[in-house]
Design an enzyme around this catalytic site. Structure first.
Site, PDB file in Angstrom:
ATOM      1  N   GLY A  16      -5.084 -30.546 -17.191  1.00 10.70           N
ATOM      2  CA  GLY A  16      -4.539 -31.759 -18.036  1.00 10.70           C
ATOM      3  C   GLY A  16      -4.309 -31.506 -19.524  1.00 10.70           C
ATOM      4  O   GLY A  16      -3.949 -30.644 -20.014  1.00 10.70           O
TER       5      GLY A  16
ATOM      6  N   ASP B 270      -5.563 -26.609  -4.949  1.00 14.29           N
ATOM      7  CA  ASP B 270      -5.040 -27.019  -6.285  1.00 14.29           C
ATOM      8  C   ASP B 270      -6.081 -26.097  -7.173  1.00 14.29           C
ATOM      9  O   ASP B 270      -5.474 -25.506  -8.056  1.00 14.29           O
ATOM     10  CB  ASP B 270      -5.500 -28.638  -6.652  1.00 14.29           C
ATOM     11  CG  ASP B 270      -5.193 -28.874  -8.027  1.00 14.29           C
ATOM     12  OD1 ASP B 270      -3.900 -28.974  -8.506  1.00 14.29           O
ATOM     13  OD2 ASP B 270      -6.175 -28.895  -8.849  1.00 14.29           O
TER      14      ASP B 270
ATOM     15  N   LYS C 263      -4.952 -23.000 -10.076  1.00 13.87           N
ATOM     16  CA  LYS C 263      -5.319 -23.073 -11.288  1.00 13.87           C
ATOM     17  C   LYS C 263      -6.117 -22.021 -11.543  1.00 13.87           C
ATOM     18  O   LYS C 263      -5.846 -21.109 -12.797  1.00 13.87           O
ATOM     19  CB  LYS C 263      -6.070 -24.347 -11.735  1.00 13.87           C
ATOM     20  CG  LYS C 263      -5.180 -25.628 -11.690  1.00 13.87           C
ATOM     21  CD  LYS C 263      -5.918 -26.833 -11.755  1.00 13.87           C
ATOM     22  CE  LYS C 263      -5.217 -28.059 -11.471  1.00 13.87           C
ATOM     23  NZ  LYS C 263      -5.988 -29.577 -11.480  1.00 13.87           N
TER      24      LYS C 263
END
Length: 428
Positions: free
Chosen positions: A134, A201, A205
């Protein structure tokens, strides 16, 4: 003040955040970029769909060619998610001399090299800060601020959904299903939470972070992956007794030209900074040979935190010159370091069994462990004679293969009802 026209692909959660930031922080963005940023087009599936932000209808389009063929649009911001058509849209934008900013971890983890090579060949920029963690500036940190270092290790809590679930289980005694339900109700988890709770996920990453950190091409299928669905409140209670906290960790290490890449639940010491990263927050712990230990912490998801990273990338493109060639870091040639088999990974291990509380059971299990080069550091046994009771071990460091071989033999003992769980212990 110069003006630059951009296009946004997708007006979902992140796209909405980008729109808000571009409008709310307009003065600051002008000052820092030297440009007035005009959103010329936004690609959507349905122009009539109700939205949480007011967007002029004339800039909405369902036709990507309106963006692609408009030479006045200099930057394409891809926020659609998924692999296709996002990848093809980005490649086409690059071929039409448009710079690209994306938050798409799936495309970057699986086709990042193709996109970066295309951008370099065409002389345009491809930025992707928002693809990991983020609003935390981890991509910029590794690719620019830490370039004087040889990074030897990265450990990260890089999935907010699983961290929220494990926090609820740890702090409020919830079971996994109850914590997952609450995460879904609060919007932290999708209706289909598989990508998060099964660690896909985090795996994507880690592929991005591993490639940047170690200067090597990382294939997603070379990363060991294990989700959190097997973790129970019982395991969390035992972890506390031993002085640990359970987190879903993404781990990357480089030793003598060999990579270790894995994503799985792990017990970490309760006094380590990562152990105190709770709720939906993310953190990445980096070990560099010059900087030493470094941790970056913040919101790992959400419209505004992720939107902040996207807009930061847009400003970076403008600062580097929208008519210039790609930045130096995109010209770096990646090596192809070997990824170590999980069999040779060395950890301590937490093992929880249900056994019949009969004389000799503990001795039989200990003998099997010893035969397979597994040394026991701690043992907890609770219950009364004649009942099924939990038997919990913490081992000294050993290889994954030694543990696997030992457990296969332990399962065959008539006094062992079930091997309930195995969790790696990271002494970080």
């Amino acid at each position: 003040m110069e003006k630059v026209r951009i296009a946004i692909l997708g007006l979902g959660n992140v796209g909405t955040g980008v729109w808000k930031i571009l409008n709310t922080n307009k003065k600051e963005i002008k000052k820092r970029s030297g440009y007035h940023i005009e959103v010329a087009k936004i690609l959507v599936r349905d122009k009539k769909k109700p939205r949480s932000v007011e967007v002029p209808e004339d800039i909405l389009t369902t036709d990507y060619n309106e963006i692609l063929m408009d030479d006045s649009i200099k930057i394409v911001v891809e926020l659609m998610g998924g692999v296709e058509p996002a990848k093809e849209y980005m490649l086409n934008a690059i071929r039409h001399n448009k710079h690209v900013v994306t938050a798409n971890k799936f495309v970057l983890a699986t086709h990042g090299n193709e996109l970066l090579d295309a951008a370099y060949a065409q002389g345009v920029m491809l930025y992707y800060e928002a693809s990991v963690a983020g609003g935390i500036p981890i991509i910029h940190g590794i690719s620019e601020s830490l370039t004087a270092n040889k990074i030897v290790e990265i450990l990260g809590i890089i999935n907010g959904t699983t961290n929220y679930i494990l926090t609820k289980m740890s702090q409020e005694g919830m079971e996994f299903k109850e914590a997952l339900k609450e995460a879904q109700e609060k919007g932290y988890a999708e209706a289909d939470p598989t990508a998060d709770i099964e660690a896909y996920d985090a795996m994507y990453k880690l592929a991005i972070l591993g490639s940047l950190s170690f200067g090597s091409r990382v294939h997603v299928d070379s990363i060991y992956r294990e989700g959190i669905t097997s973790i129970s409140s019982v395991d969390i209670q035992y972890a506390r007794e031993f002085g640990y906290v359970i987190k879903l960790l993404a781990i990357g290490k480089e030793r003598n030209g060999v990579l270790e890449l894995r994503v799985h639940p792990a017990m970490i010491p309760a006094n380590h900074p990562l152990a105190n990263v709770n709720d939906s927050f993310n953190a990445i712990f980096i070990k560099g040979n010059a900087v030493g230990d470094l941790m970056l912490y913040g919101r790992g998801a959400g419209d505004l935190p992720t939107g902040s990273a996207v807009v930061g990338d847009i400003i970076s493109v403008l600062r580097n010159g929208i008519d210039d060639i790609v930045p130096v870091e995109q010209k770096d040639k990646l090596s192809n370091l070997r990824v170590q088999s999980m069999d040779y990974t060395v950890c301590e291990y937490y093992i929880r069994c249900t056994v019949l509380d009969t004389p000799g059971t503990l001795g039989d299990i200990a003998a099997i462990f010893g035969k397979n080069n597994v040394s026991l550091a701690s043992v907890i046994q609770k219950g009364k004679t004649g009942e099924q009771v939990p038997l919990v071990f913490i081992t000294h460091q050993t290889t994954e293969k030694n543990i696997s071989d030992a457990i296969e033999e332990v399962k065959k003992l008539s006094t062992v009802v079930k091997v309930e769980n195995i969790v790696r212990v990271e002494k970080i």
